[in-house]
Design a protein around this motif. Structure first.
Motif, PDB file in Angstrom:
ATOM      1  N   PRO A   1       0.821  -1.214   0.000  1.00 57.65           N
ATOM      2  CA  PRO A   1       0.000   0.000   0.000  1.00 57.65           C
ATOM      3  C   PRO A   1       0.855   1.265   0.000  1.00 57.65           C
ATOM      4  O   PRO A   1       2.030   1.236   0.403  1.00 57.65           O
ATOM      5  N   ASP A   2       0.279   2.349  -0.453  1.00 59.16           N
ATOM      6  CA  ASP A   2       0.916   3.653  -0.370  1.00 59.16           C
ATOM      7  C   ASP A   2       1.029   4.039   1.102  1.00 59.16           C
ATOM      8  O   ASP A   2       0.021   4.114   1.809  1.00 59.16           O
ATOM      9  N   ARG A   3       2.253   4.251   1.579  1.00 57.24           N
ATOM     10  CA  ARG A   3       2.445   4.533   3.008  1.00 57.24           C
ATOM     11  C   ARG A   3       1.744   5.815   3.448  1.00 57.24           C
ATOM     12  O   ARG A   3       1.438   5.994   4.616  1.00 57.24           O
TER      13      ARG A   3
ATOM     14  N   GLU B   1      -4.947  10.326   4.184  1.00 54.87           N
ATOM     15  CA  GLU B   1      -5.824  10.933   3.189  1.00 54.87           C
ATOM     16  C   GLU B   1      -7.264  11.094   3.641  1.00 54.87           C
ATOM     17  O   GLU B   1      -7.966  11.992   3.198  1.00 54.87           O
ATOM     18  N   HIS B   2      -7.762  10.227   4.497  1.00 52.18           N
ATOM     19  CA  HIS B   2      -9.186  10.239   4.820  1.00 52.18           C
ATOM     20  C   HIS B   2      -9.461  10.392   6.313  1.00 52.18           C
ATOM     21  O   HIS B   2     -10.518   9.999   6.797  1.00 52.18           O
ATOM     22  N   ALA B   3      -8.499  10.968   7.029  1.00 58.86           N
ATOM     23  CA  ALA B   3      -8.731  11.212   8.456  1.00 58.86           C
ATOM     24  C   ALA B   3      -9.835  12.248   8.650  1.00 58.86           C
ATOM     25  O   ALA B   3     -10.658  12.148   9.561  1.00 58.86           O
TER      26      ALA B   3
ATOM     27  N   VAL C   1      -2.947  16.995  10.736  1.00 61.30           N
ATOM     28  CA  VAL C   1      -2.663  15.888   9.819  1.00 61.30           C
ATOM     29  C   VAL C   1      -1.530  16.278   8.869  1.00 61.30           C
ATOM     30  O   VAL C   1      -0.647  15.458   8.571  1.00 61.30           O
ATOM     31  N   ASP C   2      -1.538  17.512   8.414  1.00 61.29           N
ATOM     32  CA  ASP C   2      -0.451  17.978   7.535  1.00 61.29           C
ATOM     33  C   ASP C   2       0.892  17.894   8.250  1.00 61.29           C
ATOM     34  O   ASP C   2       1.903  17.488   7.664  1.00 61.29           O
TER      35      ASP C   2
END
Length: 367
Positions: free
Chosen positions: A330-332, A337-339, A347-348
């Motif tokens: 999976p993309d680490r 992305e969906h938090a 998150v950034d």
């Protein structure tokens, strides 16, 4: 009279059965079932292929290809029989062991394995098959199913909802709350409990003083105990319960009295808490063996049929094995992305910190 003596004894449980462990077809006055030869062979094929897929998944976990796997070994009749009673327009809310139900709903078996390999959070779209994603939080799917069923009723749709859960989940408050809401709203939902006797290492008698299906009476709707190793009885009773739901008669609790032949998951060792004699007793009630015996006695399964099914099973095992090993990592960064629906400063910041950590490795590939 002492208070304890004044309490009425629980009603002795009835077990709905249409196919005995010896493969003999019997009738039940309340739950009739007419099935064709092709339907019988179809149920048999569903169970055989489900078991083969499940065995392959266990082997893949032992080989380090999966992080974990919850086996459905021994519960094929409960799952296939009930699932074949469900119409395409009905919606199913599983827990995490309903591999036979997923098969009957048209979910590719390889899609079940992505979550246990850690490459996704569920590899199928629930809208494609009306089969919700697996739910690992014990019992919470019963609330989801009840809310969905309440919506179905308000929409006036000619469909019903099925919620699958185990005996251990009946000890959760979520399940009791679901029963309450379903009863008072007359929701078109079937609560299908696979009582496989063990909530990991806790036996059923340590969870309840009465048979599980009798709990429904206290909430104001019917409960039925069915032989969970009898695919025909599971089909008949679930079909009856779904017809009640679609007719506006409200919820039903179906307790499929079955047995988990394997471990709770591949991280469990059942030999530490249950006797071998118990396992052997239930092995004689094997759901596939009893239907194989019945088909053979009726001239519906000859050597050619069984050999063809064996070849199909092995082909499925190879396909699953090859598909799992070919799954890309999976993309680490996907976990960020969906938090939240929109961007978020925290998150950034966490994404940037993770990127810096990944970049700190000499090969640039990260941990």
């Amino acid at each position: 009279m002492r208070a304890a003596e004044a309490v009425a004894a629980p009603v002795e449980p009835e077990l709905v059965q249409l196919l005995t462990p010896g493969g003999e077809r019997v009738e039940h006055p309340a739950y009739g079932l007419d099935v064709t030869a092709d339907e019988l062979r179809g149920l048999h094929r569903d169970m055989v292929l489900t078991r083969r897929f499940d065995a392959e998944a266990v082997a893949l976990q032992r080989q380090g290809e999966l992080g974990l796997w919850p086996s459905s070994f021994g519960q094929e009749a409960a799952q296939v029989g009930s699932a074949r009673a469900v119409r395409p327009g009905d919606h199913v809310f599983p827990s995490y062991r309903e591999h036979g139900v997923a098969w009957c709903r048209g979910v590719d078996p390889t899609n079940l394995l992505g979550m246990f390999r850690g490459v996704n959070n569920g590899g199928w779209d629930p809208h494609d098959s009306n089969f919700h994603l697996y739910t690992l939080v014990i019992g919470s799917q019963t609330l989801h199913a009840t809310g969905y069923a309440m919506g179905v009723a308000k929409d006036g749709a000619d469909s019903a909802v099925v919620a699958y859960f185990g005996d251990g989940a009946t000890s959760q408050g979520d399940v009791a709350e679901s029963f309450t809401f379903a009863a008072v709203s007359n929701a078109p939902v079937v609560f299908f409990c696979q009582n496989n006797q063990w909530a990991i290492s806790v036996p059923t008698e340590k969870q309840t003083r009465v048979p599980l299906y009798q709990r429904a009476r206290g909430f104001g709707f019917p409960g039925v105990r069915v032989d969970g190793n009898d695919v025909l009885a599971c089909l008949a009773v679930t079909r009856w319960a779904l017809e009640r739901a679609r007719a506006g008669e409200g919820p039903t609790l179906v307790e499929a009295y079955t047995y988990r032949m394997g471990a709770h998951t591949t991280s469990d060792d059942p030999t530490r808490y249950r006797p071998a004699s118990e396992v052997e007793e239930w092995r004689r009630k094997d759901p596939i063996s009893r239907l194989t015996t019945h088909l053979t006695a009726q001239g519906l399964a000859d050597d050619a049929y069984l050999a063809s099914l064996e070849a199909e099973s092995e082909a499925l095992g190879r396909r699953v094995r090859e598909a799992v090993r070919a799954m890309p990592d999976p993309d680490r960064f996907a976990l960020f992305e969906h938090a939240y629906a929109d961007g978020h400063a925290l998150v950034d910041e966490e994404r940037a910190g993770f990127a810096a950590y990944q970049a700190s490795f000499a090969d640039g590939e990260g941990a």
